[in-house]
Motif scaffolding. Structure first.
Motif, PDB file in Angstrom:
ATOM      1  N   ASN A   1       2.286  12.297  -9.553  1.00  0.00           N
ATOM      2  CA  ASN A   1       1.696  13.634  -9.452  1.00  0.00           C
ATOM      3  C   ASN A   1       2.765  14.725  -9.465  1.00  0.00           C
ATOM      4  O   ASN A   1       2.574  15.781 -10.061  1.00  0.00           O
ATOM      5  CB  ASN A   1       0.836  13.749  -8.200  1.00  0.00           C
ATOM      6  N   ALA A   2       3.892  14.472  -8.801  1.00  0.00           N
ATOM      7  CA  ALA A   2       4.986  15.448  -8.802  1.00  0.00           C
ATOM      8  C   ALA A   2       5.554  15.603 -10.211  1.00  0.00           C
ATOM      9  O   ALA A   2       5.865  16.710 -10.651  1.00  0.00           O
ATOM     10  CB  ALA A   2       6.077  15.022  -7.835  1.00  0.00           C
ATOM     11  N   ALA A   3       5.676  14.476 -10.923  1.00  0.00           N
ATOM     12  CA  ALA A   3       6.191  14.525 -12.294  1.00  0.00           C
ATOM     13  C   ALA A   3       5.223  15.278 -13.205  1.00  0.00           C
ATOM     14  O   ALA A   3       5.641  16.082 -14.034  1.00  0.00           O
ATOM     15  CB  ALA A   3       6.429  13.112 -12.822  1.00  0.00           C
ATOM     16  N   SER A   4       3.931  15.042 -13.035  1.00  0.00           N
ATOM     17  CA  SER A   4       2.921  15.739 -13.845  1.00  0.00           C
ATOM     18  C   SER A   4       2.950  17.236 -13.580  1.00  0.00           C
ATOM     19  O   SER A   4       2.839  18.049 -14.491  1.00  0.00           O
ATOM     20  CB  SER A   4       1.517  15.202 -13.549  1.00  0.00           C
ATOM     21  N   ALA A   5       3.118  17.579 -12.313  1.00  0.00           N
ATOM     22  CA  ALA A   5       3.148  18.995 -11.944  1.00  0.00           C
ATOM     23  C   ALA A   5       4.360  19.706 -12.519  1.00  0.00           C
ATOM     24  O   ALA A   5       4.312  20.897 -12.820  1.00  0.00           O
ATOM     25  CB  ALA A   5       3.131  19.145 -10.431  1.00  0.00           C
ATOM     26  N   SER A   6       5.457  18.955 -12.706  1.00  0.00           N
ATOM     27  CA  SER A   6       6.666  19.580 -13.245  1.00  0.00           C
ATOM     28  C   SER A   6       6.754  19.455 -14.764  1.00  0.00           C
ATOM     29  O   SER A   6       7.748  19.850 -15.360  1.00  0.00           O
ATOM     30  CB  SER A   6       7.915  18.978 -12.597  1.00  0.00           C
ATOM     31  N   GLY A   7       5.712  18.867 -15.385  1.00  0.00           N
ATOM     32  CA  GLY A   7       5.698  18.767 -16.841  1.00  0.00           C
ATOM     33  C   GLY A   7       6.485  17.596 -17.382  1.00  0.00           C
ATOM     34  O   GLY A   7       6.837  17.568 -18.553  1.00  0.00           O
ATOM     35  N   LEU A  61       0.823  -1.211   0.000  1.00  0.00           N
ATOM     36  CA  LEU A  61       0.000   0.000   0.000  1.00  0.00           C
ATOM     37  C   LEU A  61       0.855   1.258   0.000  1.00  0.00           C
ATOM     38  O   LEU A  61       0.577   2.221  -0.733  1.00  0.00           O
ATOM     39  CB  LEU A  61      -0.925   0.019   1.218  1.00  0.00           C
ATOM     40  N   LEU A  62       1.902   1.254   0.819  1.00  0.00           N
ATOM     41  CA  LEU A  62       2.792   2.423   0.870  1.00  0.00           C
ATOM     42  C   LEU A  62       3.518   2.621  -0.451  1.00  0.00           C
ATOM     43  O   LEU A  62       3.716   3.758  -0.887  1.00  0.00           O
ATOM     44  CB  LEU A  62       3.785   2.283   2.025  1.00  0.00           C
ATOM     45  N   ALA A  63       3.891   1.532  -1.106  1.00  0.00           N
ATOM     46  CA  ALA A  63       4.573   1.632  -2.405  1.00  0.00           C
ATOM     47  C   ALA A  63       3.639   2.234  -3.457  1.00  0.00           C
ATOM     48  O   ALA A  63       4.057   3.076  -4.264  1.00  0.00           O
ATOM     49  CB  ALA A  63       5.080   0.264  -2.847  1.00  0.00           C
ATOM     50  N   VAL A  64       2.382   1.818  -3.452  1.00  0.00           N
ATOM     51  CA  VAL A  64       1.401   2.379  -4.400  1.00  0.00           C
ATOM     52  C   VAL A  64       1.210   3.869  -4.116  1.00  0.00           C
ATOM     53  O   VAL A  64       1.212   4.695  -5.039  1.00  0.00           O
ATOM     54  CB  VAL A  64       0.058   1.622  -4.321  1.00  0.00           C
ATOM     55  N   TYR A  65       1.082   4.220  -2.852  1.00  0.00           N
ATOM     56  CA  TYR A  65       0.912   5.628  -2.471  1.00  0.00           C
ATOM     57  C   TYR A  65       2.106   6.462  -2.930  1.00  0.00           C
ATOM     58  O   TYR A  65       1.945   7.536  -3.512  1.00  0.00           O
ATOM     59  CB  TYR A  65       0.709   5.731  -0.956  1.00  0.00           C
ATOM     60  N   ASP A  66       3.320   5.950  -2.680  1.00  0.00           N
ATOM     61  CA  ASP A  66       4.533   6.661  -3.112  1.00  0.00           C
ATOM     62  C   ASP A  66       4.583   6.810  -4.633  1.00  0.00           C
ATOM     63  O   ASP A  66       5.009   7.842  -5.144  1.00  0.00           O
ATOM     64  CB  ASP A  66       5.789   5.947  -2.616  1.00  0.00           C
ATOM     65  N   ALA A  67       4.142   5.780  -5.349  1.00  0.00           N
ATOM     66  CA  ALA A  67       4.122   5.849  -6.814  1.00  0.00           C
ATOM     67  C   ALA A  67       3.167   6.935  -7.290  1.00  0.00           C
ATOM     68  O   ALA A  67       3.469   7.686  -8.223  1.00  0.00           O
ATOM     69  CB  ALA A  67       3.734   4.497  -7.406  1.00  0.00           C
ATOM     70  N   PHE A  68       2.011   7.045  -6.655  1.00  0.00           N
ATOM     71  CA  PHE A  68       1.060   8.102  -7.009  1.00  0.00           C
ATOM     72  C   PHE A  68       1.647   9.483  -6.728  1.00  0.00           C
ATOM     73  O   PHE A  68       1.502  10.407  -7.533  1.00  0.00           O
ATOM     74  CB  PHE A  68      -0.264   7.936  -6.257  1.00  0.00           C
ATOM     75  N   LEU A  69       2.321   9.626  -5.571  1.00  0.00           N
ATOM     76  CA  LEU A  69       2.939  10.916  -5.250  1.00  0.00           C
ATOM     77  C   LEU A  69       3.990  11.287  -6.287  1.00  0.00           C
ATOM     78  O   LEU A  69       4.065  12.442  -6.728  1.00  0.00           O
ATOM     79  CB  LEU A  69       3.572  10.879  -3.858  1.00  0.00           C
ATOM     80  N   LYS A  70       4.816  10.309  -6.668  1.00  0.00           N
ATOM     81  CA  LYS A  70       5.863  10.545  -7.660  1.00  0.00           C
ATOM     82  C   LYS A  70       5.249  10.922  -9.010  1.00  0.00           C
ATOM     83  O   LYS A  70       5.706  11.846  -9.675  1.00  0.00           O
ATOM     84  CB  LYS A  70       6.731   9.295  -7.811  1.00  0.00           C
TER      85      LYS A  70
END
Length: 135
Positions: A113-119, A102-111
């Motif tokens: 989203n951060a990548a999307s935000a930075s283009g 679960l934590l790995a999936v959550y971290d993947a989503f955060l990563k």
């Protein structure tokens, strides 16, 4: 996830216990663990589970997240999902492998989203002009 730092965790728990003016026996009773087990944790001989850390934190009236960070279970972050991570780690209804998944999936989503935000996408930089003509 960082590895469990048992020695400094035990020292931290001992310090918090002394600050709360608890004897080892009093804290063990309040946390619902045996006196020898708590002693072994404080001396760095045992690796307590997230559930045990939560019980100790509750007895000491400190946040479980604080102990998770001390134990190296959680990285210290400024509010970045800390409560969610702590809740997952403390959930007695799922096993350790499921918690880590679960934590790995959550971290993947955060990563992501951060990548999307930075283009940046998983395939490289995002194409700024979607109407680009092929030549």
């Amino acid at each position: 996830m960082a590895s469990l730092n048992v020695g400094s965790l035990g020292e931290y728990i001992r310090e918090q216990r002394r600050n709360a003016q608890y004897s080892l026996r009093q804290l063990a009773e309040a946390a619902g663990v045996s006196n020898p087990y708590l002693s072994q944790i404080e001396r760095g001989l045992r690796k307590p589970s997230a559930e045990i850390l939560q019980q100790i934190a509750k007895a000491l009236r400190i946040s479980a997240e604080t102990l998770y960070v001390q134990a190296g279970i959680l990285e210290e972050r400024r509010g970045e999902g800390l409560e969610l991570r702590a809740s997952i780690l403390a959930d007695p209804l799922i096993n350790e492998q499921q918690k880590q998944a679960l934590l790995a999936v959550y971290d993947a989503f955060l990563k992501e989203n951060a990548a999307s935000a930075s283009g940046v996408t998983a395939d490289g930089p995002a194409i700024q002009n979607s109407h680009r003509e092929d030549r």
